[in-house]
Scaffold this motif. Structure first.
Motif, PDB file in Angstrom:
ATOM      1  N   PHE A   1       7.073 -39.536  12.530  1.00 60.46           N
ATOM      2  CA  PHE A   1       7.173 -38.285  13.260  1.00 60.46           C
ATOM      3  C   PHE A   1       8.177 -38.343  14.396  1.00 60.46           C
ATOM      4  O   PHE A   1       8.416 -37.351  15.050  1.00 60.46           O
ATOM      5  N   ASP A   2       8.775 -39.507  14.643  1.00 63.39           N
ATOM      6  CA  ASP A   2       9.771 -39.606  15.697  1.00 63.39           C
ATOM      7  C   ASP A   2      11.186 -39.404  15.168  1.00 63.39           C
ATOM      8  O   ASP A   2      12.144 -39.414  15.920  1.00 63.39           O
ATOM      9  N   ASP A   3      11.332 -39.242  13.865  1.00 65.31           N
ATOM     10  CA  ASP A   3      12.643 -39.064  13.260  1.00 65.31           C
ATOM     11  C   ASP A   3      13.139 -37.650  13.532  1.00 65.31           C
ATOM     12  O   ASP A   3      12.677 -36.686  12.943  1.00 65.31           O
ATOM     13  N   GLN A   4      14.103 -37.507  14.421  1.00 61.49           N
ATOM     14  CA  GLN A   4      14.595 -36.196  14.810  1.00 61.49           C
ATOM     15  C   GLN A   4      15.735 -35.715  13.913  1.00 61.49           C
ATOM     16  O   GLN A   4      16.209 -34.592  14.063  1.00 61.49           O
TER      17      GLN A   4
ATOM     18  N   HIS B   1      11.404 -30.039  10.666  1.00 60.87           N
ATOM     19  CA  HIS B   1      11.296 -28.611  10.377  1.00 60.87           C
ATOM     20  C   HIS B   1      11.741 -27.826  11.599  1.00 60.87           C
ATOM     21  O   HIS B   1      11.500 -28.243  12.742  1.00 60.87           O
ATOM     22  N   PRO B   2      12.401 -26.675  11.397  1.00 58.51           N
ATOM     23  CA  PRO B   2      12.875 -25.883  12.546  1.00 58.51           C
ATOM     24  C   PRO B   2      11.780 -25.534  13.556  1.00 58.51           C
ATOM     25  O   PRO B   2      12.064 -25.372  14.741  1.00 58.51           O
ATOM     26  N   LEU B   3      10.526 -25.429  13.108  1.00 57.32           N
ATOM     27  CA  LEU B   3       9.438 -25.109  14.033  1.00 57.32           C
ATOM     28  C   LEU B   3       9.240 -26.187  15.089  1.00 57.32           C
ATOM     29  O   LEU B   3       8.638 -25.938  16.135  1.00 57.32           O
TER      30      LEU B   3
ATOM     31  N   LEU C   1       1.065 -27.387  10.006  1.00 58.62           N
ATOM     32  CA  LEU C   1       1.021 -27.261   8.545  1.00 58.62           C
ATOM     33  C   LEU C   1       2.410 -27.382   7.943  1.00 58.62           C
ATOM     34  O   LEU C   1       2.601 -28.035   6.909  1.00 58.62           O
ATOM     35  N   HIS C   2       3.396 -26.759   8.578  1.00 57.55           N
ATOM     36  CA  HIS C   2       4.762 -26.873   8.068  1.00 57.55           C
ATOM     37  C   HIS C   2       5.314 -28.278   8.268  1.00 57.55           C
ATOM     38  O   HIS C   2       6.114 -28.756   7.451  1.00 57.55           O
ATOM     39  N   GLU C   3       4.893 -28.941   9.323  1.00 59.63           N
ATOM     40  CA  GLU C   3       5.286 -30.343   9.514  1.00 59.63           C
ATOM     41  C   GLU C   3       4.748 -31.204   8.370  1.00 59.63           C
ATOM     42  O   GLU C   3       5.469 -32.013   7.784  1.00 59.63           O
TER      43      GLU C   3
ATOM     44  N   GLU D   1      10.881 -11.677  14.104  1.00 62.02           N
ATOM     45  CA  GLU D   1      12.141 -12.296  14.527  1.00 62.02           C
ATOM     46  C   GLU D   1      11.996 -13.812  14.636  1.00 62.02           C
ATOM     47  O   GLU D   1      12.883 -14.564  14.206  1.00 62.02           O
ATOM     48  N   PHE D   2      10.879 -14.266  15.194  1.00 61.90           N
ATOM     49  CA  PHE D   2      10.637 -15.697  15.330  1.00 61.90           C
ATOM     50  C   PHE D   2      10.536 -16.371  13.963  1.00 61.90           C
ATOM     51  O   PHE D   2      11.171 -17.402  13.708  1.00 61.90           O
ATOM     52  N   LEU D   3       9.743 -15.791  13.057  1.00 67.20           N
ATOM     53  CA  LEU D   3       9.537 -16.388  11.741  1.00 67.20           C
ATOM     54  C   LEU D   3      10.824 -16.395  10.923  1.00 67.20           C
ATOM     55  O   LEU D   3      11.106 -17.372  10.209  1.00 67.20           O
ATOM     56  N   SER D   4      11.620 -15.347  11.031  1.00 64.73           N
ATOM     57  CA  SER D   4      12.902 -15.313  10.325  1.00 64.73           C
ATOM     58  C   SER D   4      13.839 -16.380  10.871  1.00 64.73           C
ATOM     59  O   SER D   4      14.519 -17.080  10.108  1.00 64.73           O
ATOM     60  N   ARG D   5      13.855 -16.530  12.174  1.00 58.12           N
ATOM     61  CA  ARG D   5      14.723 -17.529  12.801  1.00 58.12           C
ATOM     62  C   ARG D   5      14.310 -18.944  12.409  1.00 58.12           C
ATOM     63  O   ARG D   5      15.156 -19.831  12.236  1.00 58.12           O
ATOM     64  N   MET D   6      13.013 -19.158  12.234  1.00 56.82           N
ATOM     65  CA  MET D   6      12.506 -20.478  11.862  1.00 56.82           C
ATOM     66  C   MET D   6      12.570 -20.735  10.348  1.00 56.82           C
ATOM     67  O   MET D   6      12.250 -21.818   9.883  1.00 56.82           O
ATOM     68  N   GLY D   7      12.955 -19.716   9.575  1.00 52.62           N
ATOM     69  CA  GLY D   7      13.014 -19.874   8.126  1.00 52.62           C
ATOM     70  C   GLY D   7      11.646 -19.985   7.483  1.00 52.62           C
ATOM     71  O   GLY D   7      11.497 -20.642   6.444  1.00 52.62           O
ATOM     72  N   VAL D   8      10.642 -19.338   8.080  1.00 54.02           N
ATOM     73  CA  VAL D   8       9.265 -19.412   7.580  1.00 54.02           C
ATOM     74  C   VAL D   8       8.982 -18.190   6.699  1.00 54.02           C
ATOM     75  O   VAL D   8       9.077 -17.046   7.184  1.00 54.02           O
ATOM     76  N   PRO D   9       8.612 -18.378   5.433  1.00 58.85           N
ATOM     77  CA  PRO D   9       8.222 -17.235   4.596  1.00 58.85           C
ATOM     78  C   PRO D   9       7.050 -16.503   5.237  1.00 58.85           C
ATOM     79  O   PRO D   9       6.087 -17.121   5.688  1.00 58.85           O
ATOM     80  N   HIS D  10       7.128 -15.173   5.282  1.00 57.68           N
ATOM     81  CA  HIS D  10       6.086 -14.445   6.004  1.00 57.68           C
ATOM     82  C   HIS D  10       5.931 -13.033   5.479  1.00 57.68           C
ATOM     83  O   HIS D  10       6.791 -12.501   4.782  1.00 57.68           O
TER      84      HIS D  10
END
Length: 250
Positions: A2-5, A9-11, A65-67, A97-106
């Motif tokens: 989890f430290d690999d930057q 995921h964009p979130l 969850l996305h992580e 706007e937030f979900l679109s920017r993060m590339g999250v299907p919604h």
């Protein structure tokens, strides 16, 4: 892992690089994985409707969850969903706007349940029961329309504890919200993957990630709610005996 930057995921992009935040993040991820495994939430190839209110808890749920999915540890499809219930002043553009920017299907759904609640509930009475019932019915409908097998909610450990004591104090029964259940029609699961996560950790995580928090003014405008009273009792116990909440939850 989890430290690999370089792979993130964009979130979680732009997460604080402090040791404290890394520990917080790992703890929440570990506790969510533990809840998912303990309660057998995963059916490979399933699709989950992840309910997003815009509060700290649902943002934390969405990110973790996305992580897990990003890391190949959660073999399900995720669809974020916000139900805009028609509250006056609700910032309707923030989440899409937030979900679109993060590339999250919604999916964003508008249903004016606010007017129904205000019409049916007398002034001074608690709105929560009817509001929750109307919201849940719409979420079940959306899950079916989207081919989802589960509705995933952002209730955390403290919600579960508070519900237990509300039922004890006000209903005289030993019951609380389970981390996993089947709805009354028997066609959908309801999951609470944050069941082992402390509210304070959700609050710190969402704040450190600077997610655009949307307050619930409908519930927050009412004083003397049973849940707030129970929360104050638990806060007092926790202050006098640190770790009391976790002991009671066990």
């Amino acid at each position: 892992m989890f430290d690999d930057q370089d792979e993130i995921h964009p979130l979680l992009a732009g997460a604080p690089q402090t040791t404290e935040f890394r520990k917080l993040r790992k703890r929440i991820v570990r506790e969510v994985r533990e809840a998912i495994e303990t309660y057998g939430m995963v059916e490979r190839g399933a699709r989950w409707l992840v309910c997003l209110s815009g509060g700290k808890d649902s943002y934390t749920l969405l990110a973790v969850l996305h992580e897990l999915k990003w890391r190949g540890l959660l073999p399900v499809d995720l669809l974020a969903c916000n139900l805009d219930q028609g509250q006056p002043g609700f910032p309707a553009t923030v989440l899409p706007e937030f979900l679109s920017r993060m590339g999250v299907p919604h999916r964003i759904e508008y249903q004016d349940t606010y007017s129904i609640v205000m019409d049916k509930i007398p002034q001074g009475r608690t709105y929560c029961a009817l509001c929750s019932r109307l919201r849940r019915g719409n979420l079940y409908r959306i899950a079916r329309e989207e081919g989802c097998s589960a509705v995933v909610l952002g209730h955390h450990r403290d919600d579960i504890l508070e519900t237990f004591f509300m039922n004890l104090f006000h209903g005289g029964r030993l019951a609380t919200m389970p981390p996993k259940l089947v709805n009354e029609d028997g066609d959908l699961f309801v999951y609470r993957p944050l069941a082992f996560v402390a509210e304070a950790d959700c609050e710190k995580f969402a704040r450190d990630m600077a997610y655009p928090i949307i307050p619930c003014d409908l519930c927050g405008s009412q004083e003397g709610l049973q849940r707030q009273q129970v929360k104050q009792i638990l806060d007092g116990w926790e202050t006098r005996s640190p770790g009391r909440r976790q002991v009671m939850f066990r």
